[in-house]
Design an enzyme around this catalytic site. Structure first.
Site, PDB file in Angstrom:
ATOM      1  N   HIS A  51      44.305   3.006  -3.806  1.00  0.00           N
ATOM      2  CA  HIS A  51      43.245   2.869  -2.693  1.00  0.00           C
ATOM      3  C   HIS A  51      43.828   2.897  -1.417  1.00  0.00           C
ATOM      4  O   HIS A  51      43.358   3.555  -0.415  1.00  0.00           O
ATOM      5  CB  HIS A  51      42.288   1.726  -2.869  1.00  0.00           C
TER       6      HIS A  51
ATOM      7  N   GLU B 209      41.669   7.308  -8.191  1.00  0.00           N
ATOM      8  CA  GLU B 209      41.014   6.209  -8.116  1.00  0.00           C
ATOM      9  C   GLU B 209      39.784   6.165  -8.938  1.00  0.00           C
ATOM     10  O   GLU B 209      39.475   5.051  -9.467  1.00  0.00           O
ATOM     11  CB  GLU B 209      40.791   5.997  -6.365  1.00  0.00           C
TER      12      GLU B 209
ATOM     13  N   ASN C 160      73.453   6.096 -19.750  1.00  0.00           N
ATOM     14  CA  ASN C 160      74.534   6.418 -20.623  1.00  0.00           C
ATOM     15  C   ASN C 160      74.019   5.567 -22.098  1.00  0.00           C
ATOM     16  O   ASN C 160      74.152   6.113 -23.220  1.00  0.00           O
ATOM     17  CB  ASN C 160      75.831   5.617 -20.204  1.00  0.00           C
TER      18      ASN C 160
END
Lengths: 690, 182
Positions: free
Chosen positions: A54, A76, A413
Site C-alpha cells: 500500500h 494490493e 554452497n
C-alpha cells in the site's frame, strides 16, 4: 512520468527517499511472503505485506509513477482478498507474489532511467488478475478505474481525510511549493495525492508562472482537522482548502487496534501508529555515514587526549611522591584523580555510544537469504528450510556490508553441495526436509556467524584425491581430517562433480576466506561425514576500533590485532632451526612454524639486526589458515586502538593495516596480519607448500 | 579591507625558510602550522626522505626531510630544526605533510610579476620542484612547487597501476606492495 513542475534537486531528493522507502517496503513484503510460505498463517503477516504494498502504491502515485502504482494496485487488491480470507494462501500464490515483487523491484530500480521487462510485468499483472477472477466477487473493487485506482478501498481505513487543495493561479509567484505541503502531510500519515490537470491550458497559452493544477489529497492519519489545516497556514490566502472526514468502518483487526489506541488516548505514538511503512522502527532518522564517522573520529581524539591527561597526572603524582608533599597537595590530587577517572568512564561510554550508531542488526543482511533459499531449493529440486537465529545481533555497518557476499556463497554452497536430494536423505534415514541454520551470536569480543547444514558433510576422500591431483598434497602425506577440510578454502578448489551455475566454479571458498580476512575476521569449517557441516565466521564488532596487543621491537611499538594471535611463547632456543642458512622455523608441539623477524620484515634501518633469539617472545599468529611466528622483543599491554588510515595523508603500505595513536600521543603502526602471511609464504615457499 | 582584497594579498604571500643557506618559499595559504622536530614513527617500504609519521592533533601525518628530498648533505636535527606543516595535492586528493627545514625565515609579499621563470639548475635541485624565482629587492627566494614534492607513484603502493606499467619488473619488495594495493 514523474511530475516535472517541481524543481529538480528537491525532486531528486524526494525521489531518493521514495526509492529507499520502496525497497524497504519490498523487503518487508518479501519477508512476509516467505513467512507465509513457511506456514505462518498469522493475519499480522498478511497485514504487513498489505501495508508494504500500500505505501509503495501511495508513493508511486504521488510521484507520478503510474506503472508502479497500477501494478501495486493489482497486487494490493489480491492481497486484500487474502486478508479477508476469501483467498487461501497457497504455494503457487506465494510464488506469483514473489515474482511480482521482482517485477516491482526492477521497476523501482529503473525509476530514473533504464528499461525494465515490460512484457514480463504485464504477464505477471495478468496472472495476478486471473487469480483475482478466481475469487467470488463480493465487493465493487474495480481494477480498471485508472487514476481512481490509487484511491484506497474505503473500508480499510480508520481515519481518512479527503482534502481538496485548489491553489490560486498566483500561487507560485509568492515562492510557494506545493510539494512542501505534501511532504508535511506525509509526516502526519499516509497520503495519496491525485493531481487534477483539467485546468491546464494549451501549450501556446501556457504561462509558466501561473498555477494550473489542483489536487485531491487523501490522508490517512490519526490527526484532527485543525492539524491538517495548520499545514496550509502558510498559503492560506493563496488557495482554497476543504477538509472532509470520511466514514470509518472498523471491520478488521487492524482497525480495531487503531480504534483501541485512540480510545486509550494514545496520541503519543501517533507517528508510529499511523505510519504504515511496515517498518517496526521506534522512530529513526537517516544520517549521512560521513557525519557519524566524523563524530567517531572526534571521540577517538577525546579518548586519546583523556589518556594523555591520565598519563601526565600519574607521572606528576609519581614525582611528587618522592618529595615532601604538603597535605593540601595530597587532597587536591586525590580529588583530581577522582574527577579524572570519572571523565575516563564518561569518555569510554561516549565512545561506545557513538560506535553503536554505526551498528546494525545482522537481520538487515540475513533477510536476503530466505528468498535465495526458496528460489534455489526449488531450482535444485531439494527441500530445504532456512532457520535464522540471533538476527538481532549487531555489527558495524561496514562489516555487515562486506559479509553479505561471503555468506551468500556459503549458503549457496550448503544448499548445492551440503544438503542431499530428498530421496538420498530418506535413504540415509534423515528427514526429507533439509535444514540450513544461519545463526549469529556474541562470543567474547567478537560476533560469530555460523552456517550449519544437516547434509552429507564434506567428502574428505574426494577432497584429498582432488588435492593430490592438483599437487596441493603429496601422495604419501597423511593429513588429518581437519587439515583436509581446510583444503576447501584453497584457491581454485571445487569438488562438485558437475559445475552448476549455483556454485562449483571453484572460485568460491578462497574468495570467501579472503573477503572475511580482509575485514579482520576468520572462517573455519567443521564437518562430520553424513551429519553435516558448519562454517564458522568470527568477526570483529567494528572496523574502526580493534583489540590490539602492543609489542616492542627495538625502540618501536607495534600493534598486532588480538583476534589473529593464537598464542605467545617465550623463545626456547632448542626449538629453533635454521634451514639452508636462511629460513628459520620453530617447533611447537610437533608443529613446524615459520618464523618471521619483525626487524627484517619491516626493513627499518634504525632497528639493528636481532642477533640472538635469546629472551625474545614469539607471537604465533594465524592468517589464511597458516601459522607464523613473529619474533618480538617484548609484549606490552593489550589495548583497544582506534584505526587511522595511512592513506589519508600518505599511501597504503603493504604489511601495515593502519596507524593508531597511543595513550602517550605517539603513533604506532598496526601490523597487517593477512599480508604478513603472504610475505612469509614468499619467504618459506617450498618448505610447507608442497 | 574586503575579504576579496585580503585573499588577493594572501595569495601573494610566501612563507620562506632556510635550507642549506638558500631561502625557499611556499605559498602561505598552504601552510597549516609550524612546529619543532619531534621523533617520528618510521614507516617500512618508504623512500628515505619520508622520515615517518607523527600525531598532529589526532591526524597521522607523514614527515618529509627536504634536505634528503633534494639530495643535499644531511645535518643533525637541532633546536632550530623546524617542521612546516603544509596541505598539498589536487582538489580531490589533498594530503597534509610536514616538511623538515633548517629554519623558518620570513613572510614576504611577492607579486606574480616579480617571479621569474626557472633557469636550468642542473643536478642539485630537480626543476620539477621549483615554480619560479621570486625577487625581493636584491634577494632571491626559490618558490617551491610543493604539490610535486612527493612522487606518490614512487612510493610502493602509491599508484600501483602506473608503477607496474612503467617499471615492469619491480623489485620483490615493491612488487609485493603494488600487487597488494592493486
Amino acid at each position: 512520468m514523474p511530475n516535472t513542475d517541481m524543481n529538480d534537486s528537491s525532486m531528486n531528493e524526494i525521489r531518493q527517499i521514495f526509492e529507499t522507502e520502496c525497497s524497504d517496503g519490498l523487503d518487508v513484503i518479501e519477508a512476509g511472503l516467505l513467512a507465509l510460505e513457511g506456514g505462518d498463517d498469522n493475519l499480522d503477516t498478511v497485514n504487513d505485506i498489505f501495508r508494504g504494498a500500500h505505501s509503495i502504491k501511495g508513493g508511486a502515485a504521488t510521484f507520478g509513477y503510474t506503472n508502479i502504482a497500477e501494478f501495486t494496485h493489482v497486487m494490493e487488491t489480491l492481497l486484500d482478498k487474502v486478508r479477508s480470507e476469501e483467498l487461501a494462501v497457497s504455494p503457487p500464490l506465494v510464488k506469483i507474489f514473489l515474482q511480482a515483487v521482482d517485477c516491482l523491484r526492477s521497476m523501482v530500480e529503473t525509476m530514473d532511467g533504464g528499461d525494465y521487462d515490460i512484457e514480463r510485468t504485464e504477464e505477471i499483472k495478468t496472472e495476478l488478475s486471473s487469480w483475482l477472477d478466481k475469487v467470488p466477487s463480493s465487493d465493487e473493487t474495480d481494477l480498471e478505474a485508472g487514476a481512481e485506482a490509487v484511491n484506497l478501498p474505503a473500508e480499510f481505513h480508520a481515519m481518512a481525510w479527503d482534502i481538496s487543495f485548489v491553489p490560486a493561479s498566483s500561487f507560485l509567484l509568492s515562492g510557494n511549493q506545493p510539494q512542501h505541503i505534501f511532504r508535511a502531510l506525509a509526516e502526519l500519515g499516509e497520503v495519496v495525492v491525485t493531481p487534477n490537470t483539467s485546468a491546464m491550458p494549451e501549450m501556446s497559452e501556457f504561462n509558466p508562472e501561473e498555477m494550473y493544477l489542483s489536487w485531491d489529497i487523501e490522508l490517512i492519519a490519526d490527526v484532527d482537522k485543525k492539524q491538517i489545516l495548520e499545514e496550509f497556514d502558510w498559503v492560506e490566502t493563496e488557495c482554497k482548502v476543504e477538509v472532509t472526514e470520511r466514514e470509518v468502518t472498523p471491520v478488521d483487526s487492524e482497525n480495531q487496534r487503531i480504534a483501541d489506541r485512540r480510545a486509550m488516548g494514545g496520541g503519543t505514538d501517533r507517528r508510529q501508529g499511523s505510519r504504515r511503512g511496515g517498518k517496526k522502527d521506534a522512530g529513526s532518522i537517516r544520517v549521512d555515514i560521513e557525519k557519524i564517522d566524523a563524530l567517531l573520529n572526534l571521540v577517538g581524539e577525546m579518548v586519546i587526549n583523556q589518556s594523555m591527561l591520565n598519563n601526565q597526572f600519574n607521572s606528576r603524582n609519581h614525582s611528587e611522591d618522592g618529595g615532601s608533599t604538603k597535605q593540601v597537595g595530597v587532597t587536591a590530587s586525590a580529588e583530581l584523580d577522582q574527577s579524572l577517572s570519572l571523565l575516563e568512564r564518561t569518555t569510554r561510554e561516549l565512545q561506545e555510544a557513538v560506535m553503536k550508531i554505526r551498528m546494525l542488526p545482522v537481520s538487515t543482511t540475513f533477510n536476503r537469504y530466505p528468498r535465495l533459499v526458496y528460489d534455489l531449493s526449488s531450482k535444485l529440486g531439494k527441500n530445504v528450510e532456512l532457520k535464522i537465529t540471533g538476527e538481532n545481533t549487531e555489527l558495524d555497518k561496514t562489516v555487515l556490508e562486506k559479509i553479505g557476499d561471503p555468506l551468500l556463497h556459503l549458503i549457496r554452497n550448503s544448499l548445492d553441495h551440503g544438503i542431499e536430494n530428498p530421496e538420498e536423505r530418506v535413504a540415509a534415514g534423515k528427514e526429507e526436509i533439509g535444514t540450513i541454520h544461519l545463526s549469529a551470536s556474541h562470543e567474547g569480543g567478537s560476533v560469530v556467524i555460523r552456517v550449519t547444514d544437516d547434509g552429507a558433510g564434506l567428502n574428505t576422500e574426494k577432497i584429498l584425491k582432488k588435492a593430490i591431483e592438483k599437487g596441493l598434497v603429496e601422495v604419501d602425506e597423511r593429513p588429518s581430517e581437519q587439515q583436509i577440510n581446510d583444503l576447501v578454502f584453497h584457491a581454485g578448489f571445487s569438488t562438485a562433480d558437475v559445475v552448476t551455475d549455483v556454485s562449483g566454479r571453484g572460485v568460491g571458498m578462497d574468495v570467501v576466506r579472503n573477503n572475511i580476512e580482509d575485514i579482520g575476521g576468520r572462517v573455519e569449517v567443521h564437518s562430520e561425514r553424513g551429519k553435516g557441516s558448519t562454517f564458522q565466521i568470527t568477526l570483529p564488532l567494528t572496523l574502526a576500533i580493534l583489540d590490539g596487543q602492543l609489542i616492542q621491537v627495538g625502540s618501536e611499538v607495534y600493534v598486532i590485532p588480538l583476534l589473529s594471535i593464537v598464542e605467545t611463547v617465550q623463545v626456547d632456543l632448542e626449538r629453533i632451526n635454521v634451514i639452508s642458512g636462511s629460513e628459520t622455523i620453530y617447533r611447537l608441539r610437533g608443529e613446524v612454524i615459520p618464523v618471521v623477524d619483525m626487524r627484517t620484515l619491516y626493513k627499518i634501518p634504525e632497528l639493528d639486526s636481532l642477533g640472538s633469539y635469546e629472551n625474545k617472545q614469539l607471537v604465533i599468529i594465524e592468517s589464511e589458515r597458516r601459522r607464523i611466528g613473529l619474533v618480538v622483543d617484548a609484549l606490552l599491554d593489550q589495548h583497544q586502538v582506534v584505526i587511522k588510515s595511512l592513506e589519508t595523508n600518505y599511501v597504503k603500505i603493504s604489511g601495515i593495516l593502519g596507524a593508531t595513536i597511543l595513550g602517550d600521543g605517539t603513533v604506532s603502526l598496526i601490523v597487517d596480519v593477512t599480508t604478513l602471511g603472504e610475505t612469509a609464504r614468499e619467504d618459506t615457499a617450498g618448505l610447507t607448500q608442497h | 579591507m574586503s575579504d576579496n582584497e585580503k585573499l588577493q594579498e594572501e595569495l601573494n604571500q610566501y612563507l620562506t625558510f632556510i635550507l642549506n643557506d638558500e631561502e625557499y618559499g611556499v605559498p602561505i595559504l598552504t601552510v597549516r602550522g609550524i612546529q619543532g622536530w619531534e621523533k617520528t614513527t618510521p614507516i617500512p617500504n618508504s623512500p628515505d626522505y619520508v622520515m615517518g609519521i607523527i600525531n598532529l592533533r589526532g591526524e597521522v601525518v607523514p614527515i618529509i626531510d627536504l634536505r634528503k628530498r633534494f639530495h643535499l648533505e644531511t645535518i643533525p636535527y637541532g633546536a632550530h630544526t623546524v617542521v612546516i606543516v603544509v596541505r598539498i595535492g589536487e582538489e580531490d586528493k589533498q594530503r597534509t605533510v610536514g616538511l623538515v627545514v633548517d629554519g623558518v625565515a620570513d613572510v614576504h609579499d611577492i607579486d606574480d610579476e616579480n617571479i621569474r621563470k626557472t633557469p636550468e639548475f642542473g643536478k642539485q635541485v630537480n626543476n620539477d620542484f621549483v615554480r619560479g624565482l621570486g625577487l625581493i629587492d636584491e634577494k632571491m627566494v626559490i618558490i617551491l612547487e610543493i604539490d610535486q614534492l612527493v612522487d606518490w607513484q614512487k612510493v610502493p603502493g602509491g599508484n600501483a597501476e602506473i608503477d607496474v606499467l612503467e617499471t615492469g619488473g619491480a623489485s620483490v619488495e615493491e612488487g609485493l606492495a603494488t600487487t597488494e594495493a592493486a
